[in-house]
Motif scaffolding. Structure first.
Motif, mmCIF file in Angstrom:
data_model
loop_
_atom_site.group_PDB
_atom_site.id
_atom_site.type_symbol
_atom_site.label_atom_id
_atom_site.label_comp_id
_atom_site.label_asym_id
_atom_site.label_seq_id
_atom_site.Cartn_x
_atom_site.Cartn_y
_atom_site.Cartn_z
ATOM 1 N N MET A 34 0.856 -1.185 0.000
ATOM 2 C CA MET A 34 0.000 0.000 0.000
ATOM 3 C C MET A 34 0.890 1.232 0.000
ATOM 4 N N SER A 35 0.541 2.185 -0.779
ATOM 5 C CA SER A 35 1.289 3.436 -0.737
ATOM 6 C C SER A 35 0.999 4.092 0.602
ATOM 7 N N ASN A 36 1.719 5.140 0.889
ATOM 8 C CA ASN A 36 1.518 5.835 2.161
ATOM 9 C C ASN A 36 0.213 6.615 2.180
ATOM 10 N N LYS A 37 -0.577 6.486 1.141
ATOM 11 C CA LYS A 37 -1.830 7.221 1.041
ATOM 12 C C LYS A 37 -2.937 6.448 1.752
ATOM 13 N N LEU A 38 -3.440 7.028 2.828
ATOM 14 C CA LEU A 38 -4.558 6.431 3.555
ATOM 15 C C LEU A 38 -5.840 7.106 3.116
ATOM 16 N N THR A 39 -6.928 6.359 3.138
ATOM 17 C CA THR A 39 -8.224 6.988 2.887
ATOM 18 C C THR A 39 -8.565 7.821 4.127
ATOM 19 N N PRO A 40 -9.460 8.784 3.991
ATOM 20 C CA PRO A 40 -9.846 9.560 5.173
ATOM 21 C C PRO A 40 -10.386 8.681 6.306
ATOM 22 N N THR A 41 -11.116 7.634 5.948
ATOM 23 C CA THR A 41 -11.670 6.731 6.964
ATOM 24 C C THR A 41 -10.558 5.972 7.673
ATOM 25 N N GLN A 42 -9.606 5.429 6.910
ATOM 26 C CA GLN A 42 -8.485 4.707 7.507
ATOM 27 C C GLN A 42 -7.680 5.638 8.425
ATOM 28 N N HIS A 43 -7.443 6.843 7.939
ATOM 29 C CA HIS A 43 -6.686 7.824 8.729
ATOM 30 C C HIS A 43 -7.401 8.126 10.042
ATOM 31 N N ALA A 44 -8.705 8.308 9.967
ATOM 32 C CA ALA A 44 -9.488 8.621 11.174
ATOM 33 C C ALA A 44 -9.433 7.469 12.184
ATOM 34 N N ILE A 45 -9.563 6.239 11.683
ATOM 35 C CA ILE A 45 -9.556 5.071 12.573
ATOM 36 C C ILE A 45 -8.193 4.933 13.256
ATOM 37 N N LEU A 46 -7.121 5.000 12.476
ATOM 38 C CA LEU A 46 -5.775 4.854 13.042
ATOM 39 C C LEU A 46 -5.446 6.007 13.998
ATOM 40 N N SER A 47 -5.776 7.214 13.601
ATOM 41 C CA SER A 47 -5.494 8.384 14.451
ATOM 42 C C SER A 47 -6.223 8.283 15.786
ATOM 43 N N HIS A 48 -7.481 7.896 15.736
ATOM 44 C CA HIS A 48 -8.262 7.766 16.964
ATOM 45 C C HIS A 48 -7.654 6.700 17.872
ATOM 46 N N ALA A 49 -7.275 5.571 17.291
ATOM 47 C CA ALA A 49 -6.699 4.471 18.083
ATOM 48 C C ALA A 49 -5.421 4.921 18.788
ATOM 49 N N LEU A 50 -4.583 5.669 18.096
ATOM 50 C CA LEU A 50 -3.320 6.097 18.697
ATOM 51 C C LEU A 50 -3.512 7.220 19.709
ATOM 52 N N ALA A 51 -4.466 8.101 19.451
ATOM 53 C CA ALA A 51 -4.678 9.238 20.341
ATOM 54 C C ALA A 51 -5.515 8.898 21.568
ATOM 55 N N GLN A 52 -6.448 7.949 21.438
ATOM 56 C CA GLN A 52 -7.419 7.732 22.503
ATOM 57 C C GLN A 52 -7.303 6.399 23.231
ATOM 58 N N THR A 53 -6.812 5.352 22.577
ATOM 59 C CA THR A 53 -6.897 4.010 23.175
ATOM 60 C C THR A 53 -5.579 3.244 23.121
ATOM 61 N N GLN A 54 -4.454 3.938 23.236
ATOM 62 C CA GLN A 54 -3.127 3.312 23.264
ATOM 63 C C GLN A 54 -2.913 2.326 22.123
ATOM 64 N N GLY A 55 -3.419 2.638 20.950
ATOM 65 C CA GLY A 55 -3.182 1.813 19.772
ATOM 66 C C GLY A 55 -4.199 0.716 19.534
ATOM 67 N N LYS A 56 -5.203 0.604 20.400
ATOM 68 C CA LYS A 56 -6.245 -0.407 20.197
ATOM 69 C C LYS A 56 -7.349 0.204 19.335
ATOM 70 N N VAL A 57 -7.760 -0.548 18.331
ATOM 71 C CA VAL A 57 -8.805 -0.061 17.425
ATOM 72 C C VAL A 57 -10.153 -0.445 18.027
ATOM 73 N N LEU A 58 -10.793 0.542 18.651
ATOM 74 C CA LEU A 58 -12.077 0.320 19.316
ATOM 75 C C LEU A 58 -13.191 1.173 18.710
ATOM 76 N N TRP A 59 -12.820 2.171 17.930
ATOM 77 C CA TRP A 59 -13.792 3.135 17.409
ATOM 78 C C TRP A 59 -13.798 3.110 15.883
ATOM 79 N N PHE A 60 -14.982 3.250 15.328
ATOM 80 C CA PHE A 60 -15.154 3.384 13.890
ATOM 81 C C PHE A 60 -16.160 4.502 13.649
ATOM 82 N N PRO A 61 -16.037 5.229 12.525
ATOM 83 C CA PRO A 61 -16.999 6.294 12.243
ATOM 84 C C PRO A 61 -18.428 5.749 12.190
ATOM 85 N N ASN A 62 -19.391 6.557 12.633
ATOM 86 C CA ASN A 62 -20.806 6.147 12.637
ATOM 87 C C ASN A 62 -21.323 5.802 11.244
#
Length: 147
Positions: free
Chosen positions: A1-29
């Motif tokens: 994969m190129s370094n280009k993330l979709t906005p959804t992927q970026h949001a999921i990864l960013s949230h996981a790193l900022a809010q849950t110590q790297g655990k993916v627990l949140w997804f956009p509604n």
């Protein structure tokens, strides 16, 4: 994969790193059912997240895709029989001055009832150690292994 993330992927990864110590627990509604499964599948197939049992976590590649440095794992302390909490308790009880419940709690991180249970069960019954206790007026009860 190129370094280009979709906005959804970026949001999921960013949230996981900022809010849950790297655990993916949140997804956009807006992400439901099959679409959610496809995004997870895409992130896994590109190595950006790993899925073990029910836990989904951001990988080193996921950090790097966001331009972040992955955390360095701290080395684990390997417990051996000589460094176990039980060995710590036995060594404390073998000291000339013995040990109090509070001292053992501080050394092991155990609660007082756990210390008393370990002395009665593992040390006295299973190992056959002779543990004596004394209490002088105005001080805590002191426990010792009699030799």
């Amino acid at each position: 994969m190129s370094n280009k993330l979709t906005p959804t992927q970026h949001a999921i990864l960013s949230h996981a790193l900022a809010q849950t110590q790297g655990k993916v627990l949140w997804f956009p509604n807006t992400l439901k059912g099959g679409a959610k499964a496809k995004v997870i599948e895409s992130l896994v197939s590109h190595g950006l997240i790993s899925q073990k049992k029910r836990e989904i976590a951001v990988t080193k590649a996921g950090y790097e895709a966001l331009g972040l440095k992955p955390p360095v794992a701290e080395p684990r302390i390997v417990r051996t029989r000589e460094t176990s909490k039980q060995a710590t308790v036995i060594n404390m009880l073998k000291r000339a001055e013995g040990s109090t419940i509070d001292q053992i709690c501080e050394a092991t991180g155990w609660q007082p009832h756990t210390v008393r249970g370990a002395m009665a069960g593992a040390l006295k019954k299973k190992l056959g150690l002779d543990i004596q206790s004394t209490k002088e007026s105005g001080s805590d009860r002191v426990y010792k292994i009699s030799t």
